[in-house]
Design a protein around this motif. Sequence first.
Motif, PDB file in Angstrom:
ATOM      1  N   LYS A   1       0.832  -1.202   0.000  1.00  0.00           N
ATOM      2  CA  LYS A   1       0.000   0.000   0.000  1.00  0.00           C
ATOM      3  C   LYS A   1       0.867   1.253   0.000  1.00  0.00           C
ATOM      4  O   LYS A   1       0.529   2.251  -0.660  1.00  0.00           O
ATOM      5  N   ARG A   2       1.964   1.218   0.732  1.00  0.00           N
ATOM      6  CA  ARG A   2       2.871   2.366   0.732  1.00  0.00           C
ATOM      7  C   ARG A   2       3.460   2.572  -0.662  1.00  0.00           C
ATOM      8  O   ARG A   2       3.569   3.708  -1.141  1.00  0.00           O
ATOM      9  N   ARG A   3       3.851   1.486  -1.303  1.00  0.00           N
ATOM     10  CA  ARG A   3       4.430   1.582  -2.643  1.00  0.00           C
ATOM     11  C   ARG A   3       3.426   2.170  -3.629  1.00  0.00           C
ATOM     12  O   ARG A   3       3.766   3.046  -4.441  1.00  0.00           O
ATOM     13  N   GLN A   4       2.176   1.696  -3.553  1.00  0.00           N
ATOM     14  CA  GLN A   4       1.139   2.197  -4.450  1.00  0.00           C
ATOM     15  C   GLN A   4       0.873   3.683  -4.208  1.00  0.00           C
ATOM     16  O   GLN A   4       0.622   4.444  -5.156  1.00  0.00           O
TER      17      GLN A   4
ATOM     18  N   ASN B   1       0.867  11.376 -10.662  1.00  0.00           N
ATOM     19  CA  ASN B   1       0.013  12.562 -10.736  1.00  0.00           C
ATOM     20  C   ASN B   1       0.785  13.848 -10.438  1.00  0.00           C
ATOM     21  O   ASN B   1       0.170  14.915 -10.267  1.00  0.00           O
ATOM     22  N   SER B   2       2.095  13.741 -10.381  1.00  0.00           N
ATOM     23  CA  SER B   2       2.955  14.908 -10.160  1.00  0.00           C
ATOM     24  C   SER B   2       2.519  15.724  -8.940  1.00  0.00           C
ATOM     25  O   SER B   2       2.436  16.954  -8.971  1.00  0.00           O
ATOM     26  N   VAL B   3       2.196  15.015  -7.855  1.00  0.00           N
ATOM     27  CA  VAL B   3       1.768  15.688  -6.634  1.00  0.00           C
ATOM     28  C   VAL B   3       2.994  16.258  -5.930  1.00  0.00           C
ATOM     29  O   VAL B   3       3.976  15.557  -5.695  1.00  0.00           O
ATOM     30  N   ASP B   4       2.930  17.560  -5.603  1.00  0.00           N
ATOM     31  CA  ASP B   4       4.025  18.203  -4.871  1.00  0.00           C
ATOM     32  C   ASP B   4       3.958  17.753  -3.418  1.00  0.00           C
ATOM     33  O   ASP B   4       3.118  18.213  -2.641  1.00  0.00           O
ATOM     34  N   PHE B   5       4.845  16.835  -3.059  1.00  0.00           N
ATOM     35  CA  PHE B   5       4.783  16.228  -1.726  1.00  0.00           C
ATOM     36  C   PHE B   5       4.907  17.277  -0.631  1.00  0.00           C
ATOM     37  O   PHE B   5       4.198  17.238   0.377  1.00  0.00           O
TER      38      PHE B   5
ATOM     39  N   LEU C   1       1.526   9.377  -6.176  1.00  0.00           N
ATOM     40  CA  LEU C   1       2.060  10.732  -6.073  1.00  0.00           C
ATOM     41  C   LEU C   1       2.940  11.059  -7.271  1.00  0.00           C
ATOM     42  O   LEU C   1       2.866  12.158  -7.834  1.00  0.00           O
ATOM     43  N   MET C   2       3.768  10.101  -7.671  1.00  0.00           N
ATOM     44  CA  MET C   2       4.684  10.338  -8.790  1.00  0.00           C
ATOM     45  C   MET C   2       3.933  10.440 -10.114  1.00  0.00           C
ATOM     46  O   MET C   2       4.224  11.312 -10.947  1.00  0.00           O
TER      47      MET C   2
END
Length: 229
Positions: free
Chosen positions: A113-116, A124-128, A121-122
Amino acid sequence: MVWIPTKYKPSQMAEFISLIQNHNFKISKAASKWRNSNNIKLTENHSQFIDNYVENHPTCIVKDVTDCLCAAFDDLTINESSVYRHITDKLQFTLTRTQSRIAERNSEDTMEKRRQFVEYLMENSVDFKRKCVFVDESEFKKNMVRPVGWSKKGTPVEVEVQPEGTNLSNLGCMSTYGLIAVSQQVPKSKGYKKQKIAGTKRALPHGTKSSHFLLFVEEMTSTLNKLGL
Protein backbone atom coordinates in the motif's frame (compact mmCIF):
# COMPACT_ATOMS: atom_id res chain seq x y z
CA MET A 1 44.84 -25.67 57.62
CA VAL A 2 42.19 -22.97 57.33
CA TRP A 3 39.06 -23.52 55.29
CA ILE A 4 37.90 -20.39 53.47
CA PRO A 5 34.29 -20.57 52.22
CA THR A 6 33.70 -19.65 48.58
CA LYS A 7 30.80 -17.40 47.70
CA TYR A 8 28.55 -18.62 44.93
CA LYS A 9 25.62 -16.90 43.29
CA PRO A 10 22.12 -18.37 43.82
CA SER A 11 22.00 -19.35 40.13
CA GLN A 12 25.25 -21.29 40.50
CA MET A 13 23.99 -23.09 43.60
CA ALA A 14 20.73 -23.95 41.84
CA GLU A 15 22.63 -25.35 38.88
CA PHE A 16 24.80 -27.51 41.14
CA ILE A 17 21.76 -28.85 43.02
CA SER A 18 20.04 -29.55 39.68
CA LEU A 19 22.91 -31.79 38.63
CA ILE A 20 22.48 -33.85 41.80
CA GLN A 21 18.68 -34.04 41.82
CA ASN A 22 17.80 -34.21 38.14
CA HIS A 23 20.77 -36.19 36.84
CA ASN A 24 21.41 -38.35 39.93
CA PHE A 25 25.06 -37.28 40.06
CA LYS A 26 27.12 -37.82 43.16
CA ILE A 27 28.46 -34.67 44.79
CA SER A 28 32.01 -35.21 43.46
CA LYS A 29 30.79 -35.84 39.90
CA ALA A 30 28.38 -32.88 40.03
CA ALA A 31 31.21 -30.62 41.23
CA SER A 32 33.48 -31.82 38.41
CA LYS A 33 30.73 -31.38 35.84
CA TRP A 34 29.92 -27.91 37.13
CA ARG A 35 33.57 -26.79 37.06
CA ASN A 36 34.01 -28.07 33.51
CA SER A 37 30.88 -26.26 32.36
CA ASN A 38 32.25 -23.01 33.77
CA ASN A 39 35.55 -23.38 31.93
CA ILE A 40 34.04 -24.21 28.55
CA LYS A 41 35.12 -22.05 25.63
CA LEU A 42 32.53 -21.15 23.06
CA THR A 43 33.56 -21.41 19.42
CA GLU A 44 32.64 -19.01 16.63
CA ASN A 45 29.77 -21.32 15.62
CA HIS A 46 28.42 -21.23 19.17
CA SER A 47 28.72 -17.47 19.25
CA GLN A 48 26.92 -17.06 15.93
CA PHE A 49 24.10 -19.32 17.11
CA ILE A 50 23.63 -17.27 20.30
CA ASP A 51 23.74 -14.00 18.39
CA ASN A 52 21.07 -15.15 15.93
CA TYR A 53 18.87 -16.59 18.68
CA VAL A 54 18.90 -13.41 20.78
CA GLU A 55 18.32 -11.25 17.69
CA ASN A 56 15.27 -13.31 16.73
CA HIS A 57 13.99 -13.69 20.33
CA PRO A 58 14.75 -10.36 22.06
CA THR A 59 12.58 -11.16 25.11
CA CYS A 60 14.15 -14.55 25.80
CA ILE A 61 15.76 -15.45 29.11
CA VAL A 62 19.27 -16.85 29.51
CA LYS A 63 17.90 -20.31 30.30
CA ASP A 64 16.17 -20.43 26.91
CA VAL A 65 19.40 -19.53 25.14
CA THR A 66 21.38 -22.12 27.09
CA ASP A 67 18.87 -24.91 26.49
CA CYS A 68 18.64 -24.24 22.74
CA LEU A 69 22.41 -23.92 22.44
CA CYS A 70 23.02 -27.28 24.13
CA ALA A 71 20.25 -28.87 22.04
CA ALA A 72 21.83 -27.61 18.83
CA PHE A 73 25.32 -28.76 19.83
CA ASP A 74 25.10 -32.22 21.42
CA ASP A 75 28.70 -32.24 22.63
CA LEU A 76 28.36 -28.92 24.49
CA THR A 77 27.74 -28.57 28.21
CA ILE A 78 27.67 -25.05 29.59
CA ASN A 79 25.97 -23.20 32.42
CA GLU A 80 23.73 -20.16 32.23
CA SER A 81 26.19 -17.77 33.86
CA SER A 82 28.78 -18.46 31.16
CA VAL A 83 26.19 -17.90 28.44
CA TYR A 84 25.10 -14.68 30.12
CA ARG A 85 28.67 -13.37 30.22
CA HIS A 86 29.11 -14.26 26.56
CA ILE A 87 25.90 -12.43 25.61
CA THR A 88 26.78 -9.26 27.51
CA ASP A 89 30.59 -9.15 27.16
CA LYS A 90 31.35 -10.81 23.84
CA LEU A 91 28.19 -10.02 21.84
CA GLN A 92 27.54 -6.66 23.52
CA PHE A 93 23.83 -7.22 24.19
CA THR A 94 22.17 -5.26 26.97
CA LEU A 95 18.73 -5.37 28.60
CA THR A 96 16.59 -2.34 27.71
CA ARG A 97 12.92 -1.47 27.86
CA THR A 98 10.89 -3.13 25.12
CA GLN A 99 8.89 -1.09 22.62
CA SER A 100 5.71 -2.69 21.32
CA ARG A 101 5.11 -2.54 17.57
CA ILE A 102 1.97 -3.66 15.74
CA ALA A 103 2.78 -6.77 13.70
CA GLU A 104 1.00 -5.42 10.58
CA ARG A 105 3.05 -2.22 10.61
CA ASN A 106 5.66 -3.63 8.24
CA SER A 107 3.66 -6.49 6.75
CA GLU A 108 3.81 -7.20 3.00
CA ASP A 109 0.29 -5.83 2.53
CA THR A 110 1.17 -2.57 4.29
CA MET A 111 4.41 -2.23 2.34
CA GLU A 112 2.50 -2.74 -0.91
CA LYS A 113 0.00 0.00 0.00
CA ARG A 114 2.87 2.37 0.73
CA ARG A 115 4.43 1.58 -2.64
CA GLN A 116 1.14 2.20 -4.45
CA PHE A 117 0.69 5.51 -2.64
CA VAL A 118 4.17 6.70 -3.67
CA GLU A 119 3.52 5.64 -7.27
CA TYR A 120 0.24 7.58 -7.21
CA LEU A 121 2.06 10.73 -6.07
CA MET A 122 4.68 10.34 -8.79
CA GLU A 123 2.20 9.55 -11.59
CA ASN A 124 0.01 12.56 -10.74
CA SER A 125 2.95 14.91 -10.16
CA VAL A 126 1.77 15.69 -6.63
CA ASP A 127 4.03 18.20 -4.87
CA PHE A 128 4.78 16.23 -1.73
CA LYS A 129 6.04 19.23 0.24
CA ARG A 130 3.12 21.51 -0.63
CA LYS A 131 0.21 19.10 -0.96
CA CYS A 132 0.76 16.50 1.76
CA VAL A 133 0.05 16.93 5.46
CA PHE A 134 -0.01 14.35 8.24
CA VAL A 135 -2.80 14.15 10.80
CA ASP A 136 -2.75 11.88 13.84
CA GLU A 137 -4.36 11.49 17.24
CA SER A 138 -2.53 10.68 20.47
CA GLU A 139 -3.95 9.94 23.88
CA PHE A 140 -2.21 10.71 27.15
CA LYS A 141 -3.11 9.40 30.57
CA LYS A 142 -3.44 12.12 33.18
CA ASN A 143 -1.55 9.98 35.70
CA MET A 144 1.31 9.21 33.31
CA VAL A 145 4.79 9.25 34.88
CA ARG A 146 8.30 8.67 33.60
CA PRO A 147 8.82 4.89 33.13
CA VAL A 148 12.19 4.89 34.95
CA GLY A 149 13.40 6.62 38.11
CA TRP A 150 16.21 6.77 40.65
CA SER A 151 16.20 4.96 43.98
CA LYS A 152 18.64 3.61 46.50
CA LYS A 153 19.78 0.05 45.86
CA GLY A 154 17.28 -2.47 47.18
CA THR A 155 14.42 0.02 47.38
CA PRO A 156 11.57 0.47 44.85
CA VAL A 157 10.77 3.66 42.98
CA GLU A 158 7.37 4.83 44.23
CA VAL A 159 5.71 7.84 42.60
CA GLU A 160 2.41 9.23 43.83
CA VAL A 161 -0.17 9.69 41.07
CA GLN A 162 -3.79 10.77 40.93
CA PRO A 163 -6.49 8.10 40.49
CA GLU A 164 -7.02 7.21 36.86
CA GLY A 165 -9.60 9.47 35.29
CA THR A 166 -10.27 10.97 31.90
CA ASN A 167 -7.42 10.96 29.40
CA LEU A 168 -6.25 13.82 27.23
CA SER A 169 -6.68 13.47 23.50
CA ASN A 170 -4.51 15.52 21.14
CA LEU A 171 -5.06 16.01 17.42
CA GLY A 172 -2.10 17.28 15.45
CA CYS A 173 -1.31 18.22 11.87
CA MET A 174 2.17 18.73 10.47
CA SER A 175 4.02 18.91 7.17
CA THR A 176 7.59 19.42 6.01
CA TYR A 177 7.17 23.08 7.05
CA GLY A 178 6.50 22.13 10.67
CA LEU A 179 3.48 22.04 12.97
CA ILE A 180 0.35 23.44 11.32
CA ALA A 181 -2.38 22.91 13.91
CA VAL A 182 -2.92 21.14 17.21
CA SER A 183 -6.04 20.64 19.28
CA GLN A 184 -6.43 19.21 22.78
CA GLN A 185 -9.69 17.51 23.68
CA VAL A 186 -10.55 16.90 27.34
CA PRO A 187 -13.57 14.52 27.42
CA LYS A 188 -16.50 15.67 29.50
CA SER A 189 -18.27 13.35 31.92
CA LYS A 190 -21.63 13.20 30.17
CA GLY A 191 -21.24 10.52 27.52
CA TYR A 192 -23.48 7.52 26.98
CA LYS A 193 -20.73 4.99 27.47
CA LYS A 194 -21.09 3.16 30.78
CA GLN A 195 -18.80 0.98 32.83
CA LYS A 196 -19.85 -1.41 35.55
CA ILE A 197 -17.93 -0.80 38.78
CA ALA A 198 -18.59 -2.70 42.01
CA GLY A 199 -22.15 -3.56 41.03
CA THR A 200 -23.03 -0.02 39.94
CA LYS A 201 -22.90 1.81 36.63
CA ARG A 202 -21.34 5.18 35.99
CA ALA A 203 -21.03 7.22 32.85
CA LEU A 204 -17.57 7.40 31.34
CA PRO A 205 -16.49 10.35 29.16
CA HIS A 206 -15.97 9.84 25.47
CA GLY A 207 -12.72 10.56 23.68
CA THR A 208 -12.47 12.39 20.38
CA LYS A 209 -15.79 12.35 18.50
CA SER A 210 -16.38 12.90 14.79
CA SER A 211 -17.63 16.43 15.56
CA HIS A 212 -14.33 17.23 17.28
CA PHE A 213 -12.39 15.93 14.30
CA LEU A 214 -14.47 17.97 11.82
CA LEU A 215 -13.82 21.14 13.83
CA PHE A 216 -10.12 20.35 13.80
CA VAL A 217 -10.15 19.81 10.02
CA GLU A 218 -11.81 23.22 9.57
CA GLU A 219 -9.15 24.86 11.72
CA MET A 220 -6.41 23.00 9.86
CA THR A 221 -7.83 23.96 6.45
CA SER A 222 -8.08 27.61 7.47
CA THR A 223 -4.43 27.62 8.53
CA LEU A 224 -3.35 25.91 5.29
CA ASN A 225 -5.21 28.52 3.22
CA LYS A 226 -3.57 31.35 5.13
CA LEU A 227 -0.15 29.82 4.48
CA GLY A 228 -0.96 29.27 0.82
CA LEU A 229 -0.44 25.52 1.09
